[in-house]
Motif scaffolding. Structure first.
Motif, short mmCIF file in Angstrom:
data_model
loop_
_atom_site.label_atom_id
_atom_site.label_comp_id
_atom_site.label_asym_id
_atom_site.label_seq_id
_atom_site.Cartn_x
_atom_site.Cartn_y
_atom_site.Cartn_z
N HIS A 118 8.97 -12.77 1.80
CA HIS A 118 7.64 -13.27 2.13
C HIS A 118 6.60 -12.26 1.70
N CYS A 119 5.45 -12.74 1.26
CA CYS A 119 4.48 -11.85 0.62
C CYS A 119 3.90 -10.79 1.57
N GLU A 120 3.35 -11.20 2.73
CA GLU A 120 2.64 -10.21 3.55
C GLU A 120 3.59 -9.24 4.25
N SER A 121 4.70 -9.74 4.77
CA SER A 121 5.66 -8.82 5.39
C SER A 121 6.28 -7.93 4.32
N GLY A 122 6.45 -8.45 3.11
CA GLY A 122 6.96 -7.64 2.01
C GLY A 122 5.99 -6.56 1.58
N VAL A 123 4.72 -6.91 1.48
CA VAL A 123 3.69 -5.92 1.15
C VAL A 123 3.62 -4.85 2.23
N THR A 124 3.65 -5.27 3.49
CA THR A 124 3.59 -4.32 4.60
C THR A 124 4.76 -3.34 4.54
N ALA A 125 5.97 -3.87 4.32
CA ALA A 125 7.15 -3.00 4.23
C ALA A 125 7.04 -2.04 3.06
N ASN A 126 6.59 -2.52 1.90
CA ASN A 126 6.49 -1.66 0.72
C ASN A 126 5.42 -0.58 0.88
N LEU A 127 4.28 -0.93 1.48
CA LEU A 127 3.22 0.06 1.68
C LEU A 127 3.66 1.14 2.68
N LEU A 128 4.26 0.72 3.79
CA LEU A 128 4.70 1.70 4.79
C LEU A 128 5.80 2.60 4.24
N THR A 129 6.72 2.02 3.49
CA THR A 129 7.79 2.82 2.89
C THR A 129 7.21 3.83 1.91
N HIS A 130 6.22 3.41 1.14
CA HIS A 130 5.56 4.32 0.20
C HIS A 130 4.93 5.51 0.92
N HIS A 131 4.41 5.27 2.11
CA HIS A 131 3.74 6.33 2.87
C HIS A 131 4.70 7.08 3.79
N GLY A 132 5.99 6.97 3.54
CA GLY A 132 6.95 7.80 4.25
C GLY A 132 7.51 7.22 5.53
N LEU A 133 7.29 5.92 5.78
CA LEU A 133 7.84 5.28 6.97
C LEU A 133 8.71 4.09 6.52
#
Length: 334
Positions: free
Chosen positions: A13-28
């Motif tokens: 899913h787009c928004e949950s996927g974006v959220t996961a990718n952004l948080l992972t990028h920032h070390g979480l």
């Protein structure tokens, strides 16, 4: 100008996927199901008085932007959101964020995203994607619903970000400013579950939450008497499209939420969440069965055809099972 260490990962899913990718990028590091569950992404609404491409509006998810906002708030993450009055201001702000080394999430219309297959491109204005850089005049795009990264021309991106219709994206952009060194998933999980149960069980109006599933079931039963055969097929087609093609829709969102409950059960060491996860997976199978038979009715298949009355009953039963599920989820002790 690019965030060279940004890692693209495909999600359901787009928004949950974006959220996961952004948080992972920032070390979480966080999974998509965990983001979806903490963000209370699952929802249902049927709005006969709101027409989308001439058919009544049906949604299986919460409103755009809510998942990212809830996840960041519940995990005490500092984030920034912004809307713009003009494409020029939006592109300028995006370039500034990229120059700072941050990737940015944003809303868009899938109709104006040329990197998507033409069959996927129609007027849907609540699609989320990440822009993580700009090279040779092209923006670098991580769209979580496709396998590889893409590029897009600034003019095409501006069209997608300022598409007209319901809802209007208005250049909406969001990004993460700071992630704390430690976060508490237990409280965030609990808050996400409580909010999901509230939204599915508590709305007093018949167009929202679990009540709306029963409303839609009754409407489907009335289609043959109130609509022409062509319009009945169009109405069914839009329900199927919103359920199976937009994000992960009805069944897919149930599977995604079930995965969230399973992951939460392991994190919190709670067998009751694991049992409920299995039940919701079976309810998701019910949604998929409804979509299968609705599609055959819409295309007027001559074999294995289910009537509108039977379609209505399939959906009513699935709604009743889901109501019982969320009532028991709501009663869990924390």
């Amino acid at each position: 100008m690019s965030t060279n260490n940004f890692v693209h990962k495909q999600h359901a899913h787009c928004e949950s996927g974006v959220t996961a990718n952004l948080l992972t990028h920032h070390g979480l590091p966080i999974s998509e199901p965990m983001a979806f569950g903490i963000g209370a992404g699952i929802f249902f609404a049927h709005l006969p008085f709101v027409k989308v491409s001439g058919t009544p509006g049906t949604t299986f998810r919460t409103w755009p932007g809510a998942i990212f906002k809830r996840v960041t708030q519940r995990l005490d993450i500092k984030m920034h959101t912004e809307k713009f009055r003009s494409p020029e201001k939006a592109n300028e702000a995006l370039d500034n964020v990229l120059q700072s080394g941050r990737p940015a999430g944003m809303l868009s219309s899938v109709f104006y995203l040329p990197y998507l297959p033409e069959a996927f491109r129609f007027h849907f204005n609540a699609h989320n994607l990440v822009v993580y850089g700009k090279e040779n005049g092209q923006y670098l795009v991580s769209d979580p619903v496709i396998e590889d990264v893409s590029t897009i021309d600034p003019l095409d991106l501006a069209k997608a970000r300022f598409a007209k219709g319901t809802p209007e994206p208005k250049g909406f952009m969001y990004y993460i400013e700071e992630v704390p060194k430690t976060v508490r998933f237990d409280k965030a999980i609990q808050a996400g579950i409580k909010q999901t149960c509230f939204f599915m069980l508590s709305p007093p109006l018949p167009w929202f939450g679990n009540k709306a599933i029963g409303l839609l079931a009754k409407r489907i039963k009335s289609y043959p008497a109130k609509l022409t055969p062509r319009k009945s097929a169009l109405y069914l087609g839009n329900i199927i499209r919103m359920q199976e093609e937009i994000g992960t829709g009805g069944a897919g969102f149930r599977y995604l939420y079930a995965a969230f409950l399973q992951e939460s059960s392991e994190l919190l060491k709670r067998d009751d969440l694991a049992e409920l996860s299995g039940e919701l997976t079976q309810i998701g199978d019910g949604w998929r069965n409804f979509a299968y038979h609705a599609a055959r009715q819409m295309k007027n298949r001559t074999t294995d055809l289910v009537s509108f009355d039977e379609l209505s009953e399939l959906l009513r039963v699935t709604g009743e099972k889901e109501k019982d599920f969320f009532e028991r989820l709501k009663k869990l002790k924390w």
